[in-house]
Motif scaffolding. Sequence first.
Motif, short mmCIF file in Angstrom:
data_model
loop_
_atom_site.label_atom_id
_atom_site.label_comp_id
_atom_site.label_asym_id
_atom_site.label_seq_id
_atom_site.Cartn_x
_atom_site.Cartn_y
_atom_site.Cartn_z
N GLU A 66 0.84 -1.20 0.00
CA GLU A 66 0.00 0.00 0.00
C GLU A 66 0.87 1.25 0.00
O GLU A 66 1.83 1.35 0.76
CB GLU A 66 -0.88 0.02 1.25
CG GLU A 66 -1.73 1.27 1.37
CD GLU A 66 -2.51 1.37 2.67
OE1 GLU A 66 -3.36 2.28 2.76
OE2 GLU A 66 -2.28 0.55 3.59
N LEU A 104 -5.55 3.82 -0.59
CA LEU A 104 -6.85 4.31 -0.14
C LEU A 104 -6.72 5.82 -0.13
O LEU A 104 -5.84 6.36 0.56
CB LEU A 104 -7.18 3.77 1.26
CG LEU A 104 -7.37 2.26 1.31
CD1 LEU A 104 -7.40 1.77 2.75
CD2 LEU A 104 -8.65 1.86 0.60
N LYS A 121 -13.51 -1.68 -2.57
CA LYS A 121 -12.76 -1.92 -1.32
C LYS A 121 -12.96 -3.33 -0.80
O LYS A 121 -12.03 -3.93 -0.26
CB LYS A 121 -13.20 -0.93 -0.23
CG LYS A 121 -12.62 0.43 -0.36
CD LYS A 121 -12.98 1.29 0.82
CE LYS A 121 -14.34 1.85 0.63
NZ LYS A 121 -14.59 3.14 1.21
N GLU A 122 -14.14 -3.84 -0.96
CA GLU A 122 -14.45 -5.17 -0.45
C GLU A 122 -13.68 -6.27 -1.17
O GLU A 122 -13.61 -7.40 -0.70
CB GLU A 122 -15.96 -5.44 -0.52
CG GLU A 122 -16.76 -4.64 0.51
CD GLU A 122 -16.88 -3.15 0.19
OE1 GLU A 122 -16.86 -2.77 -1.01
OE2 GLU A 122 -16.96 -2.36 1.15
N TRP A 129 -7.31 -4.46 6.18
CA TRP A 129 -8.13 -3.69 7.11
C TRP A 129 -7.68 -3.80 8.56
O TRP A 129 -8.27 -3.21 9.44
CB TRP A 129 -9.58 -4.13 6.98
CG TRP A 129 -10.00 -4.12 5.55
CD1 TRP A 129 -10.32 -5.19 4.77
CD2 TRP A 129 -10.07 -2.99 4.67
NE1 TRP A 129 -10.59 -4.80 3.49
CE2 TRP A 129 -10.45 -3.45 3.40
CE3 TRP A 129 -9.85 -1.62 4.85
CZ2 TRP A 129 -10.61 -2.59 2.31
CZ3 TRP A 129 -10.00 -0.77 3.77
CH2 TRP A 129 -10.39 -1.26 2.53
N CYS A 132 -7.25 -0.53 10.29
CA CYS A 132 -8.40 0.38 10.21
C CYS A 132 -9.09 0.57 11.56
O CYS A 132 -9.74 1.59 11.78
CB CYS A 132 -9.40 -0.12 9.17
SG CYS A 132 -8.75 -0.07 7.49
N CYS A 141 -15.53 4.02 6.37
CA CYS A 141 -14.46 4.50 5.51
C CYS A 141 -15.05 5.11 4.24
O CYS A 141 -15.87 4.51 3.55
CB CYS A 141 -13.55 3.34 5.13
SG CYS A 141 -12.22 3.80 4.02
N CYS A 145 -10.62 3.19 -3.00
CA CYS A 145 -9.57 2.20 -3.15
C CYS A 145 -9.15 2.14 -4.62
O CYS A 145 -9.99 1.99 -5.51
CB CYS A 145 -10.08 0.83 -2.69
SG CYS A 145 -8.77 -0.42 -2.62
#
Length: 153
Positions: A66, A104, A121-122, A129, A132, A141, A145
């Motif tokens: 990320e 993100l 995102k899922e 996560w 998070c 959120c 993404c």
Amino acid sequence: MILRKAKLSDVEDMLNLVNKYAETGLMLPRSRNTLYEHIRDFVVVEKDEQIVGTGALHIVWGDLAEIRALAVAPGYTKQGIGKQMVVYFLQEARELGIPKVFALTYQPDFFAKCGFVIVNKESMPQKVWKECINCPKFPNCDEICMEINLDLP
């Protein structure tokens, strides 16, 4: 301008830069503790001994990393500094053999110009996560993404 790995002595400038944007809702805040713990993930861009950009490549798993906390100082935006950091991170991911990088973000246009596409995102694995829970926006959120698949041999 010099792009280099961050040092512990950079943390206060990095914290001020990131949290200046967080105060306006343009990115999520970071704690001093988080910056110290993840200093090896971060780079800074320095001009005239002043930090004008920062960001991190955080490895999530063997096939995923990320880009996070990407910020360029006001007055230095639109000069290619953010893109320079993204290019650096993507090269670093390639060298490590990481085929997919995501972000993100509240700045989808910027990441789209860098070759990222919006994804659901899922669709990201659960391990994305895990941090998070400490976010002030959890569980609602509103970041977008985006990901890029790197061509690896």
